[in-house]
Write a protein that holds these residues in place. Structure first.
Motif, PDB file in Angstrom:
ATOM      1  N   UNK A   1       0.813  -1.210   0.000  1.00 28.89           N
ATOM      2  CA  UNK A   1       0.000   0.000   0.000  1.00 28.89           C
ATOM      3  C   UNK A   1       0.847   1.261   0.000  1.00 28.89           C
ATOM      4  N   UNK A   2       1.938   1.259   0.768  1.00 28.04           N
ATOM      5  CA  UNK A   2       2.818   2.427   0.816  1.00 28.04           C
ATOM      6  C   UNK A   2       3.501   2.650  -0.524  1.00 28.04           C
ATOM      7  N   UNK A   3       3.993   1.569  -1.142  1.00 32.26           N
ATOM      8  CA  UNK A   3       4.679   1.690  -2.428  1.00 32.26           C
ATOM      9  C   UNK A   3       3.731   2.215  -3.508  1.00 32.26           C
ATOM     10  N   UNK A   4       2.520   1.658  -3.545  1.00 38.09           N
ATOM     11  CA  UNK A   4       1.575   2.045  -4.598  1.00 38.09           C
ATOM     12  C   UNK A   4       0.991   3.440  -4.376  1.00 38.09           C
ATOM     13  N   UNK A   5       0.613   3.757  -3.142  1.00 31.31           N
ATOM     14  CA  UNK A   5       0.041   5.088  -2.898  1.00 31.31           C
ATOM     15  C   UNK A   5       1.089   6.178  -3.098  1.00 31.31           C
TER      16      UNK A   5
ATOM     17  N   UNK B   1      -5.614 -13.814 -10.616  1.00 27.05           N
ATOM     18  CA  UNK B   1      -4.676 -12.838 -10.069  1.00 27.05           C
ATOM     19  C   UNK B   1      -4.338 -11.733 -11.046  1.00 27.05           C
ATOM     20  N   UNK B   2      -4.110 -12.088 -12.317  1.00 25.70           N
ATOM     21  CA  UNK B   2      -3.736 -11.084 -13.315  1.00 25.70           C
ATOM     22  C   UNK B   2      -4.901 -10.130 -13.579  1.00 25.70           C
ATOM     23  N   UNK B   3      -6.110 -10.691 -13.772  1.00 28.25           N
ATOM     24  CA  UNK B   3      -7.282  -9.842 -14.032  1.00 28.25           C
ATOM     25  C   UNK B   3      -7.528  -8.901 -12.859  1.00 28.25           C
ATOM     26  N   UNK B   4      -7.500  -9.439 -11.645  1.00 27.72           N
ATOM     27  CA  UNK B   4      -7.737  -8.599 -10.474  1.00 27.72           C
ATOM     28  C   UNK B   4      -6.635  -7.578 -10.266  1.00 27.72           C
ATOM     29  N   UNK B   5      -5.407  -7.931 -10.656  1.00 20.98           N
ATOM     30  CA  UNK B   5      -4.304  -6.981 -10.524  1.00 20.98           C
ATOM     31  C   UNK B   5      -4.506  -5.779 -11.433  1.00 20.98           C
ATOM     32  N   UNK B   6      -4.923  -6.021 -12.674  1.00 20.28           N
ATOM     33  CA  UNK B   6      -5.141  -4.917 -13.617  1.00 20.28           C
ATOM     34  C   UNK B   6      -6.300  -4.041 -13.146  1.00 20.28           C
ATOM     35  N   UNK B   7      -7.408  -4.683 -12.734  1.00 16.70           N
ATOM     36  CA  UNK B   7      -8.565  -3.918 -12.253  1.00 16.70           C
ATOM     37  C   UNK B   7      -8.197  -3.129 -11.004  1.00 16.70           C
ATOM     38  N   UNK B   8      -7.462  -3.753 -10.089  1.00 12.47           N
ATOM     39  CA  UNK B   8      -7.044  -3.066  -8.856  1.00 12.47           C
ATOM     40  C   UNK B   8      -6.140  -1.882  -9.167  1.00 12.47           C
ATOM     41  N   UNK B   9      -5.266  -2.043 -10.159  1.00 18.57           N
ATOM     42  CA  UNK B   9      -4.382  -0.939 -10.547  1.00 18.57           C
ATOM     43  C   UNK B   9      -5.180   0.235 -11.093  1.00 18.57           C
ATOM     44  N   UNK B  10      -6.193  -0.050 -11.905  1.00 18.47           N
ATOM     45  CA  UNK B  10      -7.043   1.019 -12.439  1.00 18.47           C
ATOM     46  C   UNK B  10      -7.823   1.704 -11.319  1.00 18.47           C
ATOM     47  N   UNK B  11      -8.351   0.901 -10.397  1.00 16.70           N
ATOM     48  CA  UNK B  11      -9.076   1.487  -9.275  1.00 16.70           C
ATOM     49  C   UNK B  11      -8.154   2.326  -8.398  1.00 16.70           C
ATOM     50  N   UNK B  12      -6.926   1.874  -8.250  1.00 16.44           N
ATOM     51  CA  UNK B  12      -5.945   2.628  -7.467  1.00 16.44           C
ATOM     52  C   UNK B  12      -5.766   4.024  -8.059  1.00 16.44           C
ATOM     53  N   UNK B  13      -5.594   4.091  -9.378  1.00 14.14           N
ATOM     54  CA  UNK B  13      -5.423   5.389 -10.035  1.00 14.14           C
ATOM     55  C   UNK B  13      -6.659   6.262  -9.870  1.00 14.14           C
ATOM     56  N   UNK B  14      -7.832   5.667 -10.073  1.00 13.72           N
ATOM     57  CA  UNK B  14      -9.084   6.423 -10.017  1.00 13.72           C
ATOM     58  C   UNK B  14      -9.355   6.957  -8.612  1.00 13.72           C
ATOM     59  N   UNK B  15      -9.046   6.156  -7.580  1.00 10.52           N
ATOM     60  CA  UNK B  15      -9.372   6.541  -6.207  1.00 10.52           C
ATOM     61  C   UNK B  15      -8.327   7.437  -5.554  1.00 10.52           C
ATOM     62  N   UNK B  16      -7.041   7.186  -5.811  1.00 10.72           N
ATOM     63  CA  UNK B  16      -5.980   7.871  -5.075  1.00 10.72           C
ATOM     64  C   UNK B  16      -5.499   9.152  -5.751  1.00 10.72           C
TER      65      UNK B  16
END
Length: 297
Positions: free
Chosen positions: A87-91, A265-280
């Motif tokens: 979480x720290x690395x991505x945020x 894992x791959x599908x959820x990783x891509x979706x999670x990455x997009x959500x990360x950008x949209x939310x943070x």
């Protein structure tokens, strides 16, 4: 600088447009997290899913609940520290993408002082919000209980009204603290409460921005679900198939369900990455628009 809630709310999509490779790096970070986590507790995860499905089919007794609680505790023992690191690395990476857009290498991801400071800030904010929520709702429960001693109906009404007030208070606190990570990355210091000064007089616009970003993240999640369904069907499903593998080792689970788990894992990783950008990203955009771009160091 002029802060526009609607403009800031779409900053996540602008990051993806400026640097499409960022999503690949963020998705890769999630995949690494999934793989490492599964390697450590894959067997335990299968046990938890099997226990939960068994309990849904009937009346669980105390022993069942205790067993499930112990399994969850073991899982959290690994998930929490790993989640804090990822979480720290991505945020920090998302904030860097907004505040230092020229630092595009590796999708804005780094391992250094920024990430350590962000982790410290996240821990502090987690404690503040957790303790604050506990104290506020304990006060609500106590006040409602006192009133209920004289009139049960009045006690229920008091609890509902005070509960709504508590939610508003906690939402206000979350908004006032919401720019802590961008401040940490921009100013290179651990200052979890400096957000109060930056958000002063801007609570409602930031709330509106957060609501727009949240709605867009739900749309991204729905789109990801639609895309992932045929992939999951072709590869045998996602985590649900673990319910039939209780008692198997992680190596045995990977041998039996590896392709399906990898696809999940791959599908959820891509979706999670997009959500990360949209939310943070919007919160970093809000800081940038209020304070201006920081000097690149």
């Amino acid at each position: 600088m002029s802060f526009s809630a609607t403009e800031a709310a779409f900053e996540g999509f602008r990051i993806v447009r400026r640097n499409p490779l960022a999503i690949l790096f963020w998705g890769l970070a999630y995949v690494i997290f999934f793989v490492a986590f599964f390697a450590l507790v894959g067997g335990q995860l299968a046990t938890i899913i099997a226990q939960a499905e068994t309990m849904q089919g009937g009346d669980p007794d105390i022993a069942d609940l205790q067993a499930l609680g112990m399994s969850y505790a073991t899982l959290l023992g690994f998930a929490v520290p790993m989640g804090l690191i990822v979480g720290a690395v991505l945020s920090a990476g998302v904030a860097r993408g907004v505040l230092f857009p020229s630092q595009k290498a590796f999708g804005y991801l780094r391992l250094g002082g920024d990430e350590l400071r962000v982790m410290a800030v996240n821990i502090i904010l987690g404690i503040v919000m957790g303790v604050g929520s506990f104290v506020v709702f304990m006060v609500v429960a106590f006040a409602a209980g006192v009133v209920a001693q004289g009139d049960q109906g009045a006690g229920v009404l008091t609890g509902v009204l005070l509960g709504l007030g508590a939610l508003v208070l906690l939402c206000w606190l979350a908004i006032r603290l919401s720019l802590a990570v961008p401040i940490t990355v921009a100013e290179k210091r651990i200052a979890p409460f400096a957000s109060f000064a930056v958000t002063k007089g801007k609570v409602l616009p930031i709330l509106g921005m957060a609501i727009i970003a949240f709605i867009m993240s739900i749309l991204v999640s729905l789109l990801g679900t639609i895309i992932s369904l045929p992939i999951m069907m072709m590869t045998g499903g996602g985590l649900e198939q673990l319910a039939t593998m209780d008692g198997m080792s992680t190596a045995q689970i990977v041998q039996a369900a590896g392709p399906g788990l990898l696809a999940w894992g791959v599908v959820n990783a891509v979706v999670s990455a997009l959500q990360l950008a949209v939310l943070y990203a919007p919160f970093s955009a809000a800081y940038r628009d209020i304070k201006g771009l920081p000097q690149e160091g």
